[in-house]
Design a protein around this motif. Structure first.
Motif, PDB file in Angstrom:
ATOM      1  N   TYR A   1      17.648  52.602 -34.156  1.00  0.00           N
ATOM      2  CA  TYR A   1      16.837  51.475 -34.615  1.00  0.00           C
ATOM      3  C   TYR A   1      17.715  50.309 -35.054  1.00  0.00           C
ATOM      4  O   TYR A   1      17.466  49.150 -34.692  1.00  0.00           O
ATOM      5  CB  TYR A   1      15.909  51.889 -35.764  1.00  0.00           C
ATOM      6  CG  TYR A   1      15.269  50.683 -36.409  1.00  0.00           C
ATOM      7  CD1 TYR A   1      14.265  49.983 -35.756  1.00  0.00           C
ATOM      8  CD2 TYR A   1      15.733  50.192 -37.631  1.00  0.00           C
ATOM      9  CE1 TYR A   1      13.712  48.833 -36.300  1.00  0.00           C
ATOM     10  CE2 TYR A   1      15.186  49.056 -38.184  1.00  0.00           C
ATOM     11  CZ  TYR A   1      14.181  48.376 -37.517  1.00  0.00           C
ATOM     12  OH  TYR A   1      13.656  47.231 -38.059  1.00  0.00           O
ATOM     13  N   GLU A   2      18.753  50.586 -35.835  1.00  0.00           N
ATOM     14  CA  GLU A   2      19.628  49.522 -36.313  1.00  0.00           C
ATOM     15  C   GLU A   2      20.323  48.819 -35.147  1.00  0.00           C
ATOM     16  O   GLU A   2      20.480  47.590 -35.148  1.00  0.00           O
ATOM     17  CB  GLU A   2      20.673  50.080 -37.283  1.00  0.00           C
ATOM     18  CG  GLU A   2      20.100  50.662 -38.559  1.00  0.00           C
ATOM     19  CD  GLU A   2      19.353  49.663 -39.429  1.00  0.00           C
ATOM     20  OE1 GLU A   2      19.374  48.438 -39.128  1.00  0.00           O
ATOM     21  OE2 GLU A   2      18.746  50.097 -40.422  1.00  0.00           O
ATOM     22  N   LEU A   3      20.729  49.587 -34.157  1.00  0.00           N
ATOM     23  CA  LEU A   3      21.379  49.005 -32.985  1.00  0.00           C
ATOM     24  C   LEU A   3      20.421  48.092 -32.220  1.00  0.00           C
ATOM     25  O   LEU A   3      20.761  46.957 -31.868  1.00  0.00           O
ATOM     26  CB  LEU A   3      21.882  50.131 -32.081  1.00  0.00           C
ATOM     27  CG  LEU A   3      22.624  49.716 -30.809  1.00  0.00           C
ATOM     28  CD1 LEU A   3      23.931  49.010 -31.147  1.00  0.00           C
ATOM     29  CD2 LEU A   3      22.889  50.951 -29.939  1.00  0.00           C
TER      30      LEU A   3
ATOM     31  N   VAL B   1      29.691  48.165 -34.515  1.00  0.00           N
ATOM     32  CA  VAL B   1      29.183  47.422 -33.360  1.00  0.00           C
ATOM     33  C   VAL B   1      28.256  46.285 -33.771  1.00  0.00           C
ATOM     34  O   VAL B   1      28.298  45.199 -33.189  1.00  0.00           O
ATOM     35  CB  VAL B   1      28.459  48.385 -32.383  1.00  0.00           C
ATOM     36  CG1 VAL B   1      27.702  47.613 -31.312  1.00  0.00           C
ATOM     37  CG2 VAL B   1      29.465  49.329 -31.740  1.00  0.00           C
ATOM     38  N   ILE B   2      27.416  46.506 -34.792  1.00  0.00           N
ATOM     39  CA  ILE B   2      26.401  45.500 -35.136  1.00  0.00           C
ATOM     40  C   ILE B   2      26.910  44.472 -36.135  1.00  0.00           C
ATOM     41  O   ILE B   2      26.205  43.499 -36.421  1.00  0.00           O
ATOM     42  CB  ILE B   2      25.118  46.156 -35.674  1.00  0.00           C
ATOM     43  CG1 ILE B   2      25.343  46.817 -37.039  1.00  0.00           C
ATOM     44  CG2 ILE B   2      24.555  47.138 -34.662  1.00  0.00           C
ATOM     45  CD1 ILE B   2      24.057  47.367 -37.665  1.00  0.00           C
ATOM     46  N   SER B   3      28.106  44.658 -36.677  1.00  0.00           N
ATOM     47  CA  SER B   3      28.656  43.673 -37.610  1.00  0.00           C
ATOM     48  C   SER B   3      29.161  42.456 -36.848  1.00  0.00           C
ATOM     49  O   SER B   3      29.655  42.558 -35.732  1.00  0.00           O
ATOM     50  CB  SER B   3      29.798  44.283 -38.425  1.00  0.00           C
ATOM     51  OG  SER B   3      29.326  45.340 -39.235  1.00  0.00           O
ATOM     52  N   GLY B   4      29.033  41.319 -37.463  1.00  0.00           N
ATOM     53  CA  GLY B   4      29.487  40.093 -36.832  1.00  0.00           C
ATOM     54  C   GLY B   4      28.335  39.222 -36.378  1.00  0.00           C
ATOM     55  O   GLY B   4      27.165  39.605 -36.429  1.00  0.00           O
ATOM     56  N   ASP B   5      28.662  38.034 -35.921  1.00  0.00           N
ATOM     57  CA  ASP B   5      27.631  37.065 -35.541  1.00  0.00           C
ATOM     58  C   ASP B   5      26.977  37.386 -34.210  1.00  0.00           C
ATOM     59  O   ASP B   5      25.856  36.968 -33.940  1.00  0.00           O
ATOM     60  CB  ASP B   5      28.238  35.659 -35.490  1.00  0.00           C
ATOM     61  CG  ASP B   5      28.694  35.175 -36.849  1.00  0.00           C
ATOM     62  OD1 ASP B   5      28.102  35.620 -37.858  1.00  0.00           O
ATOM     63  OD2 ASP B   5      29.647  34.368 -36.908  1.00  0.00           O
ATOM     64  N   THR B   6      27.691  38.118 -33.326  1.00  0.00           N
ATOM     65  CA  THR B   6      27.171  38.467 -32.006  1.00  0.00           C
ATOM     66  C   THR B   6      27.409  39.950 -31.755  1.00  0.00           C
ATOM     67  O   THR B   6      28.447  40.490 -32.140  1.00  0.00           O
ATOM     68  CB  THR B   6      27.875  37.653 -30.902  1.00  0.00           C
ATOM     69  OG1 THR B   6      27.711  36.258 -31.168  1.00  0.00           O
ATOM     70  CG2 THR B   6      27.274  37.969 -29.532  1.00  0.00           C
TER      71      THR B   6
ATOM     72  N   THR C   1      21.183  41.549 -40.928  1.00  0.00           N
ATOM     73  CA  THR C   1      22.061  40.414 -41.131  1.00  0.00           C
ATOM     74  C   THR C   1      23.311  40.634 -40.305  1.00  0.00           C
ATOM     75  O   THR C   1      23.454  41.634 -39.618  1.00  0.00           O
ATOM     76  CB  THR C   1      22.429  40.287 -42.614  1.00  0.00           C
ATOM     77  OG1 THR C   1      23.273  41.385 -42.957  1.00  0.00           O
ATOM     78  CG2 THR C   1      21.190  40.294 -43.490  1.00  0.00           C
ATOM     79  N   SER C   2      24.257  39.712 -40.393  1.00  0.00           N
ATOM     80  CA  SER C   2      25.447  39.832 -39.569  1.00  0.00           C
ATOM     81  C   SER C   2      26.361  40.956 -40.027  1.00  0.00           C
ATOM     82  O   SER C   2      27.217  41.398 -39.282  1.00  0.00           O
ATOM     83  CB  SER C   2      26.215  38.507 -39.570  1.00  0.00           C
ATOM     84  OG  SER C   2      26.624  38.192 -40.882  1.00  0.00           O
ATOM     85  N   THR C   3      26.229  41.415 -41.260  1.00  0.00           N
ATOM     86  CA  THR C   3      27.188  42.390 -41.773  1.00  0.00           C
ATOM     87  C   THR C   3      26.557  43.682 -42.267  1.00  0.00           C
ATOM     88  O   THR C   3      27.272  44.627 -42.564  1.00  0.00           O
ATOM     89  CB  THR C   3      27.989  41.778 -42.932  1.00  0.00           C
ATOM     90  OG1 THR C   3      27.082  41.351 -43.954  1.00  0.00           O
ATOM     91  CG2 THR C   3      28.809  40.588 -42.458  1.00  0.00           C
TER      92      THR C   3
END
Length: 212
Positions: free
Chosen positions: A161-163, A53-58, A28-30
């Motif tokens: 993987y998450e990235l 880095v992965i938080s947020g809409d983009t 998800t975004s967060t």
């Protein structure tokens, strides 16, 4: 066992005990995904720098390239050491496979960077975080090396993987989205494999550490 290695093991073990198990799903975004973890192993929490880095809409392509390349370089360096120093033959083979697989991933990233444009430069060295992890591997030996390598690989592949999963969903550059989509399952497989090795190896290592 050397004190820096003891401290490194303790820190890594603490980092793996605070996340919950679950099933693999899209990010998800967060939040990061929950990854299936064998019941007798502690779950691995996504590192705070990856979550940032992965938080947020983009997800920023510049941050993605920097972080993914540094992690990829680490996997190659750590795998080279494991192939030489690991006691367990499965870990030796795993290290050798990490060198091969992540070398190919690095080449693919370079190719995508060429297509994406001259503004993207793929790092070829380690950052301070991963240099410290390599130093820990070089300082360890015997069963302690095997345990440390397992713990580092669980953390590194969870983070990678998450990235990749997040960028394949919400990355801002299509060439790197393709890279993430093409490689995230392989990285997840690496995580599943090191968990499988850990299930067999870690109990005996725990007994060894207790007796020291």
């Amino acid at each position: 066992m050397k004190k820096p290695v003891v401290a490194a093991l303790a820190a890594l073990l603490l980092a793996t005990t605070v996340a919950a198990c679950g099933r693999m799903e899209r990010s998800t975004s967060t939040t990061a995904t929950d990854v299936v973890v064998p019941s007798n192993l502690p779950p691995v929490e996504t590192s705070s720098d990856v979550l940032q880095v992965i938080s947020g809409d983009t997800v920023s392509s510049r941050q993605f390239v920097e972080m993914a390349a540094r992690a990829n370089n680490f996997e190659i360096a750590a795998g080279t050491i494991a192939e030489q120093k690991a006691q367990d033959p499965l870990l030796k083979a795993y290290g050798r496979r990490m060198v091969a697989d992540h070398t190919m991933m690095g080449l693919a990233m370079n190719n995508k960077a060429v297509l994406a444009g001259p503004q993207y430069t793929v790092p070829v060295t380690l950052d301070a975080k991963h240099e410290a992890m390599i130093d820990q591997l070089n300082a360890a030996s015997g069963a302690q090396f095997d345990q440390l390598y397992i713990m580092q690989m669980r953390q590194s592949h969870k983070d990678t993987y998450e990235l990749l999963n997040a960028f394949s969903d919400r990355g801002d550059e299509s060439n790197f989205q393709e890279l993430a989509q093409d490689n995230k399952q392989e990285v997840y497989n690496h995580l599943v494999e090191i968990d499988s090795i850990a299930e067999r190896v870690m109990p005996s290592m725990t007994e060894t550490n207790t007796s020291m």
